[in-house]
Every structure is written in structure tokens, then in C-alpha cells.
Design a protein around this motif. Structure first.
Motif, PDB file in Angstrom:
ATOM      1  N   LYS A  35     -11.951   6.531 -13.997  1.00  0.00           N
ATOM      2  CA  LYS A  35     -12.684   7.799 -13.836  1.00  0.00           C
ATOM      3  C   LYS A  35     -12.521   8.332 -12.414  1.00  0.00           C
ATOM      4  O   LYS A  35     -12.281   9.533 -12.214  1.00  0.00           O
ATOM      5  N   LYS A  36     -12.618   7.453 -11.426  1.00  0.00           N
ATOM      6  CA  LYS A  36     -12.463   7.842 -10.017  1.00  0.00           C
ATOM      7  C   LYS A  36     -11.081   8.432  -9.742  1.00  0.00           C
ATOM      8  O   LYS A  36     -10.923   9.302  -8.892  1.00  0.00           O
ATOM      9  N   ASN A  37     -10.062   7.969 -10.498  1.00  0.00           N
ATOM     10  CA  ASN A  37      -8.690   8.440 -10.305  1.00  0.00           C
ATOM     11  C   ASN A  37      -8.293   9.538 -11.281  1.00  0.00           C
ATOM     12  O   ASN A  37      -7.119   9.899 -11.359  1.00  0.00           O
ATOM     13  N   GLY A  38      -9.237  10.051 -12.050  1.00  0.00           N
ATOM     14  CA  GLY A  38      -8.948  11.145 -12.974  1.00  0.00           C
ATOM     15  C   GLY A  38      -8.181  10.729 -14.204  1.00  0.00           C
ATOM     16  O   GLY A  38      -7.453  11.519 -14.794  1.00  0.00           O
ATOM     17  N   VAL A  39      -8.331   9.464 -14.606  1.00  0.00           N
ATOM     18  CA  VAL A  39      -7.650   8.909 -15.778  1.00  0.00           C
ATOM     19  C   VAL A  39      -8.717   8.498 -16.784  1.00  0.00           C
ATOM     20  O   VAL A  39      -9.751   7.950 -16.405  1.00  0.00           O
ATOM     21  N   THR A  40      -8.473   8.753 -18.061  1.00  0.00           N
ATOM     22  CA  THR A  40      -9.413   8.361 -19.106  1.00  0.00           C
ATOM     23  C   THR A  40      -9.094   6.954 -19.582  1.00  0.00           C
ATOM     24  O   THR A  40      -7.987   6.686 -20.048  1.00  0.00           O
ATOM     25  N   TYR A  41     -10.061   6.050 -19.451  1.00  0.00           N
ATOM     26  CA  TYR A  41      -9.920   4.671 -19.919  1.00  0.00           C
ATOM     27  C   TYR A  41     -10.255   4.645 -21.407  1.00  0.00           C
ATOM     28  O   TYR A  41     -11.314   5.097 -21.820  1.00  0.00           O
ATOM     29  N   LEU A  42      -9.332   4.142 -22.234  1.00  0.00           N
ATOM     30  CA  LEU A  42      -9.557   4.078 -23.671  1.00  0.00           C
ATOM     31  C   LEU A  42     -10.039   2.702 -24.106  1.00  0.00           C
ATOM     32  O   LEU A  42     -11.031   2.565 -24.798  1.00  0.00           O
ATOM     33  N   LYS A  43      -9.327   1.662 -23.718  1.00  0.00           N
ATOM     34  CA  LYS A  43      -9.725   0.277 -23.991  1.00  0.00           C
ATOM     35  C   LYS A  43      -8.808  -0.652 -23.238  1.00  0.00           C
ATOM     36  O   LYS A  43      -7.745  -0.264 -22.778  1.00  0.00           O
ATOM     37  N   GLY A  44      -9.233  -1.902 -23.122  1.00  0.00           N
ATOM     38  CA  GLY A  44      -8.415  -2.862 -22.402  1.00  0.00           C
ATOM     39  C   GLY A  44      -8.953  -4.264 -22.569  1.00  0.00           C
ATOM     40  O   GLY A  44      -9.977  -4.477 -23.216  1.00  0.00           O
ATOM     41  N   GLY A  45      -8.251  -5.204 -21.989  1.00  0.00           N
ATOM     42  CA  GLY A  45      -8.663  -6.587 -22.097  1.00  0.00           C
ATOM     43  C   GLY A  45      -7.920  -7.463 -21.110  1.00  0.00           C
ATOM     44  O   GLY A  45      -7.065  -7.001 -20.358  1.00  0.00           O
ATOM     45  N   VAL A  46      -8.278  -8.733 -21.144  1.00  0.00           N
ATOM     46  CA  VAL A  46      -7.678  -9.690 -20.216  1.00  0.00           C
ATOM     47  C   VAL A  46      -7.563 -11.036 -20.915  1.00  0.00           C
ATOM     48  O   VAL A  46      -8.395 -11.395 -21.743  1.00  0.00           O
ATOM     49  N   ASN A  47      -6.484 -11.737 -20.609  1.00  0.00           N
ATOM     50  CA  ASN A  47      -6.316 -13.127 -21.017  1.00  0.00           C
ATOM     51  C   ASN A  47      -6.291 -13.915 -19.709  1.00  0.00           C
ATOM     52  O   ASN A  47      -5.237 -14.170 -19.143  1.00  0.00           O
ATOM     53  N   ALA A  48      -7.474 -14.251 -19.232  1.00  0.00           N
ATOM     54  CA  ALA A  48      -7.612 -14.839 -17.897  1.00  0.00           C
ATOM     55  C   ALA A  48      -6.797 -16.118 -17.688  1.00  0.00           C
ATOM     56  O   ALA A  48      -6.168 -16.262 -16.634  1.00  0.00           O
ATOM     57  N   PRO A  49      -6.768 -17.058 -18.650  1.00  0.00           N
ATOM     58  CA  PRO A  49      -5.992 -18.276 -18.396  1.00  0.00           C
ATOM     59  C   PRO A  49      -4.498 -18.014 -18.155  1.00  0.00           C
ATOM     60  O   PRO A  49      -3.845 -18.760 -17.438  1.00  0.00           O
TER      61      PRO A  49
END
Length: 87
Positions: A35-49
């Protein structure tokens, strides 16, 4: 236009370990960072290991994607791919 952003880093390049104790991650909240960079975040995730991250975002300005990923460019592998509807 929608984009898929895939990021990978090694344990040595992990943002958690590159910061001073108590500082946390360079980007603690990707939705707010988008949002701060003017981009719309739709979804995301992480595989931390495996130190893999991904997200789907939307923008009409590719330069904003560079600004979005700037905290990690140079020590993470960042791949940005346009997403198209194949129907």
C-alpha cells in the motif's frame, strides 16, 4: 496488471538474521508495504523452512515493483512474472 513475485534466500541472507537484535524483518507486513508503494496486495505466503516467499500483487507501473522489493534486492533472488488469464 497482476504479477507473481517469488523470492528465495539462503539462511545466511535471511532478513531475520541480517537485522540487529530486536529490529525484526525489514518488511514486517507486506500488505502495508504494498500500500505504501502504491501496489495492491492480493495474497501471498511463505515457506519459512525453505526460505521461500511469494505474493500476488497488482499494479500498472512496473517501477513500483522495483520500489516494493528494494529492501531485499541484492541478497534475495527475486523473480517477478506477469500473470495472465489463459481462458
Amino acid at each position: 496488471m497482476e504479477f507473481h513475485i517469488s523470492c528465495h534466500h539462503t539462511p545466511n541472507n535471511c532478513g531475520v538474521h541480517r537485522r540487529a537484535p530486536g529490529e525484526g524483518n525489514a518488511v514486517p507486513n507486506w500488505s502495508e508495504h504494498c500500500k505504501k508503494n502504491g501496489v495492491t496486495y492480493l495474497k501471498g505466503g511463505v515457506n519459512a523452512p525453505q526460505h521461500n516467499h511469494f505474493m500476488f500483487v497488482e499494479t500498472d507501473d512496473m517501477a513500483k515493483l522495483r520500489d516494493l522489493m528494494q529492501p531485499y534486492i541484492g541478497y534475495w533472488d527475486v523473480v517477478i512474472t506477469p500473470v495472465m488469464n489463459l481462458q
